[in-house]
Enzyme design. Structure first.
Site, PDB file in Angstrom:
ATOM      1  N   GLY A  87       4.146  -2.885  -3.666  1.00  0.00           N
ATOM      2  CA  GLY A  87       4.707  -3.582  -4.817  1.00  0.00           C
ATOM      3  C   GLY A  87       4.231  -2.941  -6.108  1.00  0.00           C
ATOM      4  CB  SER A 133       1.133  -3.079   1.908  1.00  0.00           C
ATOM      5  OG  SER A 133       1.233  -2.039   0.945  1.00  0.00           O
ATOM      6  CE  LYS A 134      -3.104  -7.127  -3.104  1.00  0.00           C
ATOM      7  NZ  LYS A 134      -4.343  -7.901  -3.108  1.00  0.00           N
ATOM      8  NE  ARG A 135      -3.202  -1.678  -0.161  1.00  0.00           N
ATOM      9  CZ  ARG A 135      -3.837  -2.842  -0.062  1.00  0.00           C
ATOM     10  NH1 ARG A 135      -4.551  -3.294  -1.070  1.00  0.00           N
ATOM     11  NH2 ARG A 135      -3.779  -3.577   1.024  1.00  0.00           N
TER      12      ARG A 135
END
Ligand code: GLU
Length: 511
Positions: free
Chosen positions: A271, A267-269
């Site tokens: 990253g 997920s973006k999180r």
């Protein structure tokens, strides 16, 4: 798919935000498959959900594809014979309503007039411990206000009055839906488990489910690659194909495996948490101003990015890991895409980049690195010299910003000279050596690495020094520290005057 149809594939993003690496991998597989089979790669913007539309997201997607070198053959920017290429424009052209009407007429769909309050009441009424969020399906549909539960007259009255309605698919209660996925083989679903999905919204906009089927049909798509998260929707799409156009025309589906992060789906999180990029390029959400880092800005080359994405779920059956886009086009086959999740490993991603920095065409490297150097205030006007510099230090760089540190001393004198690395072993003999070296260099007519090295060694011998005794001090004088490529190569690029100047300036620091 019949053998005579031209291969046509599509990437169909919704312009809702940044482009995740899973999305770019879908683009890549589409692109490779199209190239491999002499087909067309179409980009279609799926903007039916206006509430999720984010300004700038569409342009951002185009830029990501351009950067990655994966340009579509047809897109909103490059319309072909199957336009428009945005679903909102296709809606305006009246391409969807007729199919919704046809489905209702044939009994495969129905009008539903339920208000949000009525829907909420239904959820309350049917909620049980086993079924905490009841869906609109064959178990409840006859209790609701729709053209199945109401008489024809009642329905017509509501339609005439202009009461808002949606069109829902009538999912069969007992039917197994089976299709062959190019990656997973045969997959089956119990249609009765799915809800009666909305096909047309109250504002006349199709939902994704209707639009994707109608568009894939009208655009003559033969193979549809998309993320595994769409697998649960596939039975609805298969049914719509069966009802509207016939299964023989349906594209072959390929649901691509998830990309996994350190913990489950990437997920973006993840990253932000682990410090690696997840999007292709930097993306700033215009609503929150939140910036999510991209591979491009982190310093990845597009060649490395596409290579590492290709390997997330595919290999050619050998140990080979480095593939150019051309090679991938030749070797890529969907049969070798695994169906298990592919784990993203940032260290491995950096390895790919390092390898590509070493092997990419020097002009391309220059194109990517020169702006970074210029931003840093370095003079890159002599492109011939820049190319030489990059060639000398590329082996030492993993991400593009590494060039600033690794190549900086070619563009400005080192701010610090690590005298401590030299002083303990400094001697008068070395002093004399460098004084003589300056004189020799000043008189040199041929300023070439090999020549300089020969002179250097001769003078060392004449001073009873081993070249190894004076190489490190020489390096520290030119570079500032104990790093960098071959020192005579450095001197050659720095040029006579600058080399001499650096020796002269550093010498007093060692005494
Ligand atoms: N619009 C969908 C998405 O944003 C596309 C799914 C598909 O390719 O069918 O992922």
């Amino acid at each position: 798919m019949t053998a005579t149809r031209k291969v046509r594939v599509r990437f169909a993003p919704s312009p809702t935000g940044g482009l995740h690496l899973g999305g770019v991998r879908t683009v890549l597989y589409n692109y490779l498959f199209a190239r491999r089979h002499g087909g067309d790669f179409v980009l279609r913007i799926e903007d039916t959900d206006q509430s999720r539309y984010v300004p700038g997201a569409e342009e951002y997607i185009f830029s990501c594809l351009a950067w990655a070198g994966l340009e579509p053959d047809e897109s909103p920017l490059k319309p072909g014979a199957y336009g428009p290429y945005r679903q909102s424009e296709r809606k305006a052209a009246g391409l969807y309503q007729q199919y919704a009407d046809q489905l209702v007429r044939d009994g495969y769909a129905y009008y539903a007039f339920d208000t949000p309050e009525e829907l909420e009441k239904m959820r309350e009424q049917f909620r049980t411990e086993d079924n905490p969020s009841p869906q609109y399906d064959h178990n409840v549909r006859m209790e609701m206000r729709n053209s199945l539960s109401l008489s024809l007259e009642e329905t017509n009255v509501l339609l005439e009055k202009g009461i808002p309605y949606v069109v829902r698919i009538r999912m069969p209660e007992k039917e197994t839906i089976t299709f062959t996925d190019m990656i997973r083989g045969e997959v089956s679903f119990d249609a009765g488990l799915s809800d009666d999905k909305v096909l047309l919204k109250a504002d006349g906009m199709p939902t994704y489910h209707l639009a994707v089927v109608v568009d894939d049909h009208l655009m003559e798509i033969t193979h549809a690659f998309r993320g595994e998260e769409w697998l649960p929707s596939a039975p609805v799409h298969v049914l719509l194909w069966k009802y509207l156009f016939g299964l023989d025309k349906m594209p072959q589906w390929a649901h691509l495996p998830l990309i996994l992060g350190p913990q489950g789906k990437l997920s973006k999180r993840d990253g932000a948490k682990y410090g690696f990029p997840v999007f292709a390029m930097n993306w700033t959400d215009p609503r929150s101003n939140e910036l999510t880092e991209g591979f491009r800005e982190k310093g990845f080359l597009p060649e490395a990015f596409t290579n590492l994405l290709a390997m997330l779920g595919w290999n050619d059956g050998t140990e080979q890991e480095l593939f150019s886009l051309e090679e991938l086009t030749e070797k890529f086959s969907i049969d070798r895409v695994h169906n298990g999740g592919a784990r993203f490993d940032y260290e491995k991603a950096k390895w790919f980049n390092h390898e590509w920095i070493k092997r990419v065409d020097i002009n391309k490297l220059q194109e990517a690195v020169s702006p970074l150097l210029a931003e840093h205030g370095f003079d890159v006007s002599d492109q011939h010299r820049v190319a030489k510099v990059l060639g000398l230090v590329r082996d030492r760089c993993t991400l593009l910003p590494d060039f600033i540190e690794q190549a900086g001393f070619f563009f400005q004198r080192p701010a610090n000279i690590d005298a401590a690395a030299v002083k303990p072993k400094w001697s008068e003999a070395k002093n004399l050596f460098f004084t003589e070296l300056i004189r020799n260099f000043e008189l040199a007519t041929l300023w070439k690495a090999e020549e300089l090295e020969n002179n250097f060694k001769e003078i060392a011998a004449a001073n009873q020094l081993k070249p190894g005794d004076v190489l490190l001090p020489f390096r520290v004088m030119l570079v500032g520290g104990k790093f960098g490529p071959q020192v005579f190569d450095i001197a050659e690029v720095l040029g006579k005057e600058e080399t001499v100047r650096r020796i002269q300036q550093a010498l007093p620091l060692f005494n």
